[in-house]
Design a protein around this motif. Structure first.
Motif, PDB file in Angstrom:
ATOM      1  N   GLU A   1       0.806  -1.223   0.000  1.00 39.84           N
ATOM      2  CA  GLU A   1       0.000   0.000   0.000  1.00 39.84           C
ATOM      3  C   GLU A   1       0.842   1.277   0.000  1.00 39.84           C
ATOM      4  O   GLU A   1       0.355   2.341   0.320  1.00 39.84           O
ATOM      5  N   LEU A   2       2.117   1.176  -0.308  1.00 42.60           N
ATOM      6  CA  LEU A   2       2.991   2.349  -0.269  1.00 42.60           C
ATOM      7  C   LEU A   2       4.067   2.231  -1.336  1.00 42.60           C
ATOM      8  O   LEU A   2       4.759   1.216  -1.424  1.00 42.60           O
ATOM      9  N   ASN A   3       4.180   3.253  -2.148  1.00 41.85           N
ATOM     10  CA  ASN A   3       5.264   3.331  -3.109  1.00 41.85           C
ATOM     11  C   ASN A   3       6.288   4.341  -2.606  1.00 41.85           C
ATOM     12  O   ASN A   3       5.984   5.534  -2.476  1.00 41.85           O
ATOM     13  N   ILE A   4       7.480   3.862  -2.275  1.00 44.28           N
ATOM     14  CA  ILE A   4       8.536   4.766  -1.835  1.00 44.28           C
ATOM     15  C   ILE A   4       8.992   5.602  -3.022  1.00 44.28           C
ATOM     16  O   ILE A   4       9.272   5.066  -4.103  1.00 44.28           O
ATOM     17  N   SER A   5       9.036   6.910  -2.835  1.00 46.11           N
ATOM     18  CA  SER A   5       9.426   7.795  -3.934  1.00 46.11           C
ATOM     19  C   SER A   5      10.809   8.367  -3.679  1.00 46.11           C
ATOM     20  O   SER A   5      11.249   8.514  -2.539  1.00 46.11           O
ATOM     21  N   TYR A   6      11.465   8.680  -4.754  1.00 46.56           N
ATOM     22  CA  TYR A   6      12.813   9.239  -4.699  1.00 46.56           C
ATOM     23  C   TYR A   6      12.746  10.605  -5.370  1.00 46.56           C
ATOM     24  O   TYR A   6      12.879  10.732  -6.587  1.00 46.56           O
ATOM     25  N   ASP A   7      12.510  11.619  -4.529  1.00 49.36           N
ATOM     26  CA  ASP A   7      12.165  12.937  -5.053  1.00 49.36           C
ATOM     27  C   ASP A   7      13.366  13.804  -5.383  1.00 49.36           C
ATOM     28  O   ASP A   7      13.286  14.676  -6.234  1.00 49.36           O
ATOM     29  N   SER A   8      14.458  13.587  -4.685  1.00 54.16           N
ATOM     30  CA  SER A   8      15.600  14.469  -4.909  1.00 54.16           C
ATOM     31  C   SER A   8      16.903  13.747  -4.651  1.00 54.16           C
ATOM     32  O   SER A   8      17.002  12.885  -3.771  1.00 54.16           O
ATOM     33  N   GLY A   9      17.902  14.110  -5.422  1.00 53.89           N
ATOM     34  CA  GLY A   9      19.229  13.543  -5.237  1.00 53.89           C
ATOM     35  C   GLY A   9      19.898  14.125  -4.010  1.00 53.89           C
ATOM     36  O   GLY A   9      19.378  15.047  -3.369  1.00 53.89           O
ATOM     37  N   PRO A  10      21.052  13.612  -3.638  1.00 51.31           N
ATOM     38  CA  PRO A  10      21.783  14.140  -2.484  1.00 51.31           C
ATOM     39  C   PRO A  10      22.037  15.634  -2.657  1.00 51.31           C
ATOM     40  O   PRO A  10      22.437  16.081  -3.737  1.00 51.31           O
TER      41      PRO A  10
END
Length: 379
Positions: free
Chosen positions: A354-363
């Protein structure tokens, strides 16, 4: 919606253990703000190899975060931090024991400003004990914990693990500790202090080795790729390279004997039980070694899968990433960054229904979000 999207974390930590922990929390939605010195306080930024001038080591522990510059030796910048503490949930640091108190940023002071604040301090040896004020780096912890003494080949030197395992394990306890403290705050309305030491973590992770010593006095020794308690359970050479075989149960040993056409081993007094196999391991290993050399790794893997016996290639890192299983799990992610270009990374291994981990920004670049955050803090 992400589970930690209303949680704000001030991250004063450096290098790997604590930053890797806050990265996991950022993946789960927390707003993580790195507090960095104007000259750059994280030596990890200087460790190669580099991609477009940025350390790939730094990249491995800092996605989904923001960075602001503050010199905490300046009263004005310290006041900015204290203002941020008022509206934050967690503050994490890995300064040497006593340094936060010298700056007036210890838990006793911070909870006066925000009674709900959770502070996690990650150190080599913890806040108490004769080594409390000493620095502790991952290889030192591996050495002191006994881990190195049980790692490596019997006729070789004590060997550290090929990754900073004490740091990695500690990063997981950072997450466990903070999530547990947040849950406890839900119940009590109060924050608390978390004292987390690399040595404590690594000692607690000795698992069966510590249990054997504490309960029987048995001290494990270096066995290379063999197991302290189980046989056959090691790497064997095949016609084209090494393969790990793990025969962990009596049923698996029976199947293994069938697989290699040596059913008589199940009746051999030397091999009837795991205890006997371990006692007679040199003999059994010699027998098996002659057989495994007769087939390629792929041929043995096909048989291992047919007989439901665990086993796998000893891969290089490149081979590991090229495995169909890794590709099928979609473990490799990419993010675009205006300075670094395309950044590749291994995704968070948590896969929810029930959750999609998102990767919104780089370091973040050093101080990349200073103006943005300070403006928000003033408004």
């Amino acid at each position: 919606m992400r589970p930690l999207e209303n949680i704000k974390i001030l991250d004063l930590s450096r290098v790997y253990a604590a930053p890797a922990g806050t990265m996991i929390l950022a993946d789960l939605g927390a707003e993580v703000i790195r507090i960095e010195h104007p000259n750059g306080s994280d030596s990890m930024r200087d460790w190669g190899p580099f991609i477009n001038g940025e350390s790939t080591y730094y990249i491995s522990a800092n996605r989904n975060k923001k960075s602001i510059i503050l010199n905490l030796k300046e009263e004005s910048d310290k006041e900015v931090l204290l203002d941020l503490v008022k509206e934050s949930d967690v503050i994490i640091d890995n300064f040497k024991t006593g340094d936060m108190k010298k700056m007036g940023l210890d838990y006793e002071n911070l909870k006066q400003i925000n009674p709900c604040i959770i502070q996690c301090s990650v150190t080599g040896f913890g806040q108490t004990g004769p080594l409390a004020n000493e620095p502790g780096f991952d290889p030192v912890i591996q050495a002191m914990s006994g881990l190195m003494d049980v790692t490596g080949h019997p006729d070789g030197e004590a060997t550290k693990v090929g990754v900073p395992i004490a740091d990695i394990l500690t990063s997981h306890y950072v997450v466990i500790g903070i999530l547990s403290a947040l849950r406890m705050r839900d119940l009590t309305g109060r924050g608390q202090f978390i004292d987390l030491a690399l040595l404590d973590v690594q000692m607690s992770s000795l698992a069966n080795i510590s249990s054997a010593y504490l309960n029987t006095g048995f001290e494990s020794s270096r066995l290379g790729n063999k197991h302290n308690n189980v046989a056959p359970y090691q790497v064997f050479e095949c016609a084209d390279g090494p393969l790990m075989f793990c025969v962990g149960t009596e049923d698996q040993f029976r199947k293994f004997c069938e697989m290699v056409n040596r059913r008589e081993w199940t009746l051999d007094e030397r091999f009837k039980t795991n205890t006997l196999r371990k006692q007679n391991e040199p003999v059994l290993t010699a027998f098996i070694s002659e057989i495994t050399k007769t087939k390629t790794r792929d041929e043995w893997i096909e048989l291992l899968q047919q007989f439901k016996i665990p086993g796998g290639r000893v891969n290089t890192v490149a081979e590991a990433f090229q495995q169909p299983q890794v590709i099928a799990r979609n473990l490799i992610g990419e993010m675009d960054h205006p300075v670094y270009g395309t950044v590749k990374f291994v995704k968070n291994p948590l896969q929810y229904s029930e959750l999609n981990i998102s990767y919104d920004s780089g370091p973040p670049l050093l101080g990349e979000h200073t103006d943005e955050i300070l403006k928000m803090n003033k408004s």
